[in-house]
Design a protein around this motif. Structure first.
Motif, mmCIF file in Angstrom:
data_model
loop_
_atom_site.group_PDB
_atom_site.id
_atom_site.type_symbol
_atom_site.label_atom_id
_atom_site.label_comp_id
_atom_site.label_asym_id
_atom_site.label_seq_id
_atom_site.Cartn_x
_atom_site.Cartn_y
_atom_site.Cartn_z
ATOM 1 N N ASP A 108 0.670 -1.165 0.114
ATOM 2 C CA ASP A 108 0.102 0.002 -0.040
ATOM 3 C C ASP A 108 0.825 1.393 -0.076
ATOM 4 O OD1 ASP A 108 -2.171 -1.539 0.157
ATOM 5 O OD2 ASP A 108 -2.462 -1.784 2.317
ATOM 6 N N THR A 109 2.137 1.183 -0.185
ATOM 7 C CA THR A 109 3.231 2.395 0.052
ATOM 8 C C THR A 109 4.117 2.194 -1.290
ATOM 9 O OG1 THR A 109 3.045 1.774 2.460
ATOM 10 C CG2 THR A 109 4.546 3.392 1.723
ATOM 11 N N ASP A 110 4.271 3.514 -1.639
ATOM 12 C CA ASP A 110 5.369 3.446 -2.634
ATOM 13 C C ASP A 110 6.917 3.411 -2.216
ATOM 14 O OD1 ASP A 110 6.645 6.397 -2.548
ATOM 15 O OD2 ASP A 110 4.964 6.689 -2.041
ATOM 16 N N PRO A 111 7.744 2.931 -3.055
ATOM 17 C CA PRO A 111 9.039 2.606 -2.540
ATOM 18 C C PRO A 111 9.696 3.847 -1.704
ATOM 19 C CG PRO A 111 8.778 1.564 -4.569
ATOM 20 C CD PRO A 111 7.528 2.558 -4.296
ATOM 21 N N ALA A 112 9.576 5.087 -2.385
ATOM 22 C CA ALA A 112 10.251 6.294 -1.709
ATOM 23 C C ALA A 112 9.678 6.531 -0.269
ATOM 24 C CB ALA A 112 10.275 7.429 -2.613
ATOM 25 N N THR A 113 8.482 6.523 -0.212
ATOM 26 C CA THR A 113 7.944 6.723 1.150
ATOM 27 C C THR A 113 8.190 5.614 2.252
ATOM 28 O OG1 THR A 113 5.987 7.954 0.074
ATOM 29 C CG2 THR A 113 5.668 7.037 2.490
ATOM 30 N N TYR A 114 8.172 4.393 1.703
ATOM 31 C CA TYR A 114 8.514 3.111 2.580
ATOM 32 C C TYR A 114 10.086 3.375 2.929
ATOM 33 C CZ TYR A 114 8.336 -1.940 3.719
ATOM 34 O OH TYR A 114 8.351 -2.992 4.599
ATOM 35 N N LEU A 115 10.890 3.554 2.091
ATOM 36 C CA LEU A 115 12.286 4.004 2.642
ATOM 37 C C LEU A 115 12.462 5.038 3.374
ATOM 38 C CD1 LEU A 115 13.870 2.993 -0.960
ATOM 39 C CD2 LEU A 115 14.171 1.527 1.141
ATOM 40 N N ALA A 116 11.713 6.050 3.249
ATOM 41 C CA ALA A 116 11.556 7.011 4.193
ATOM 42 C C ALA A 116 11.425 6.879 5.629
ATOM 43 C CB ALA A 116 11.214 8.218 3.605
ATOM 44 N N ASP A 117 10.453 5.792 5.776
ATOM 45 C CA ASP A 117 9.924 5.114 7.132
ATOM 46 C C ASP A 117 11.028 4.379 7.739
ATOM 47 O OD1 ASP A 117 7.375 5.290 8.607
ATOM 48 O OD2 ASP A 117 8.028 3.073 8.779
ATOM 49 N N LYS A 148 8.251 -2.972 -7.178
ATOM 50 C CA LYS A 148 8.381 -2.275 -6.134
ATOM 51 C C LYS A 148 9.242 -3.215 -5.274
ATOM 52 C CE LYS A 148 4.182 -0.570 -4.593
ATOM 53 N NZ LYS A 148 2.934 -0.556 -3.871
ATOM 54 N N ARG A 149 8.973 -4.517 -5.260
ATOM 55 C CA ARG A 149 9.921 -5.238 -4.475
ATOM 56 C C ARG A 149 11.426 -5.103 -4.805
ATOM 57 N NH1 ARG A 149 11.869 -10.216 -5.860
ATOM 58 N NH2 ARG A 149 10.100 -10.512 -7.343
ATOM 59 N N LEU A 150 11.788 -4.942 -6.042
ATOM 60 C CA LEU A 150 13.259 -4.960 -6.427
ATOM 61 C C LEU A 150 13.644 -3.285 -6.187
ATOM 62 C CD1 LEU A 150 13.248 -6.816 -9.900
ATOM 63 C CD2 LEU A 150 13.962 -7.385 -7.496
ATOM 64 N N ALA A 151 12.826 -2.219 -6.041
ATOM 65 C CA ALA A 151 13.242 -0.979 -5.537
ATOM 66 C C ALA A 151 13.444 -0.781 -4.323
ATOM 67 C CB ALA A 151 11.907 -0.053 -5.889
ATOM 68 N N VAL A 152 12.857 -1.660 -3.500
ATOM 69 C CA VAL A 152 12.964 -1.506 -2.024
ATOM 70 C C VAL A 152 14.188 -2.445 -1.516
ATOM 71 C CG1 VAL A 152 12.222 -2.194 0.167
ATOM 72 C CG2 VAL A 152 10.773 -1.207 -1.290
ATOM 73 N N VAL A 153 14.546 -3.363 -2.504
ATOM 74 C CA VAL A 153 15.645 -4.398 -2.121
ATOM 75 C C VAL A 153 16.973 -3.562 -2.628
ATOM 76 C CG1 VAL A 153 17.076 -6.208 -3.455
ATOM 77 C CG2 VAL A 153 14.721 -6.466 -2.663
ATOM 78 N N ALA A 154 16.769 -2.699 -3.573
ATOM 79 C CA ALA A 154 17.952 -1.897 -4.068
ATOM 80 C C ALA A 154 18.135 -0.870 -2.912
ATOM 81 C CB ALA A 154 17.788 -1.156 -5.152
ATOM 82 N N GLY A 155 17.046 -0.182 -2.290
ATOM 83 C CA GLY A 155 17.158 0.911 -1.326
ATOM 84 C C GLY A 155 17.917 0.320 -0.041
ATOM 85 N N LEU A 156 17.418 -0.982 0.223
ATOM 86 C CA LEU A 156 18.178 -1.578 1.312
ATOM 87 C C LEU A 156 19.676 -1.779 1.123
ATOM 88 C CD1 LEU A 156 15.493 -4.148 2.465
ATOM 89 C CD2 LEU A 156 15.697 -2.088 3.563
#
Length: 318
Positions: A108-117, A148-156
């Motif tokens: 329910d969240t976009d990657p940028a907002t999720y990573l900011a959290d 979305k999954r891969l964007a957050v993986v890259a962010g982590l």
């Protein structure tokens, strides 16, 4: 003690088979404990402070070292003595890790907002010792799309955070919800029976996912057990550890478990809600219905609680 094993070949039928302790006796079985959502609010049986004290002392008696507490950082200030409770875990030799600030669903969240959290949680954890670079997805939800999954993986990865996967998912949170319901209804709880049901359900769930791992990987990986920092965990962690050891398990620090080779295995699937072993099996073609423990079902757990007198019968009055 006989070993409780759910044969992976019969997963769809969820048939439990009792095998002698000689099965796999020459292979080490190792498991780490982890607790999500610390520090939680007061429960129906223990205050937050009592829970932390009980959990620390229970793990000490059980010889559980290096357990991982995944911190929901918005709760640090919201809960009375939240920071002190986290420091009690650290002083007892356990570690803290990132579980986001507000516990969002990634779907329910976009990657940028999720990573900011996640970043906000990292900032709040900077004031604590024994913080390790692990991140656990709330709800084990890695998103509703591959992009979305891969964007957050890259962010982590860019933040130096490791996916703190689990291999044994549980519905311990729902067992706690049933206890809350019983207490609110004024239903008297038989604590010995509650302990037995709690431990049996969790041990059966561990065996389910270990059998799945053996069928999928051909070996016993070092497992990570998902629990929550709740009253039931605090009251019965020592009993759970005792039964696991009787069934042939060694309990290891989370850091040791995350050195297992499956930490580097990243299945390309959105089926992540039952943990890393189930995700690997799904990526290999297994049907989702074969990959979920029978005790990750609210109706089944409610029926088990009712059968053991841990809930009031429907229609009864206290």
């Amino acid at each position: 003690m006989a070993r409780r094993v759910l044969r992976a070949g019969a997963l769809a039928g969820v048939a439990f088979v009792w095998l002698s302790g000689a099965v796999w006796a020459d292979e080490a079985r190792r498991i780490a404990f982890s607790f999500d959502d610390a520090p939680r609010a007061d429960g129906p049986l223990l205050s937050g402070a009592e829970r932390a004290e009980t959990l620390v002392s229970g793990m000490a008696r059980a010889g559980i070292d290096g357990a991982a507490f995944f911190v929901l950082t918005q709760s640090i200030d919201q809960q009375r003595d939240g920071a002190a409770r986290l420091r009690a875990y650290v002083e007892a030799g356990h570690v803290l890790a990132n579980h986001t600030h507000t516990h969002p669903w990634l779907r329910d969240t976009d990657p940028a907002t999720y990573l900011a959290d996640i970043d906000r949680a990292t900032e709040m954890l900077d004031g604590f010792d024994n913080v390790v670079p692990y991140f656990r997805y709330p709800y084990l939800d890695e998103g509703d799309t591959r992009d979305k999954r891969l964007a957050v993986v890259a962010g982590l990865e860019s933040r130096g955070l490791q996916n703190a996967y689990v291999t044994v998912d549980t519905y311990d949170w729902y067992m706690q919800a049933l206890v809350n319901e019983a207490v609110e209804a004024g239903h008297p709880l038989d604590m010995d029976r509650l302990r037995d049901v709690y431990v049996e359900v969790l041990v059966e769930t561990v065996e389910f996912y270990d059998a799945l791992a053996v069928e999928t990987l051909g070996r016993h990986p070092d497992h990570v057990l998902l629990l929550h920092e709740n009253d039931l965990a605090a009251l019965f962690v020592e009993d759970l550890a005792r039964v696991l050891r009787e069934d042939g398990w060694d309990i290891i620090p989370a850091a040791d478990a995350y050195a297992d080779p499956i930490a580097e295995t990243r299945p390309d699937t959105q089926f992540n809600g039952q943990g890393r072993v189930a995700a690997i099996a799904h990526a290999g073609g297994a049907s989702p219905r074969e990959l979920v423990s029978p005790w990750e079902d609210e109706a089944a757990l409610r029926a088990r609680f009712l059968a053991n007198g841990l809930l009031p019968e429907e229609g009864s009055s206290q």
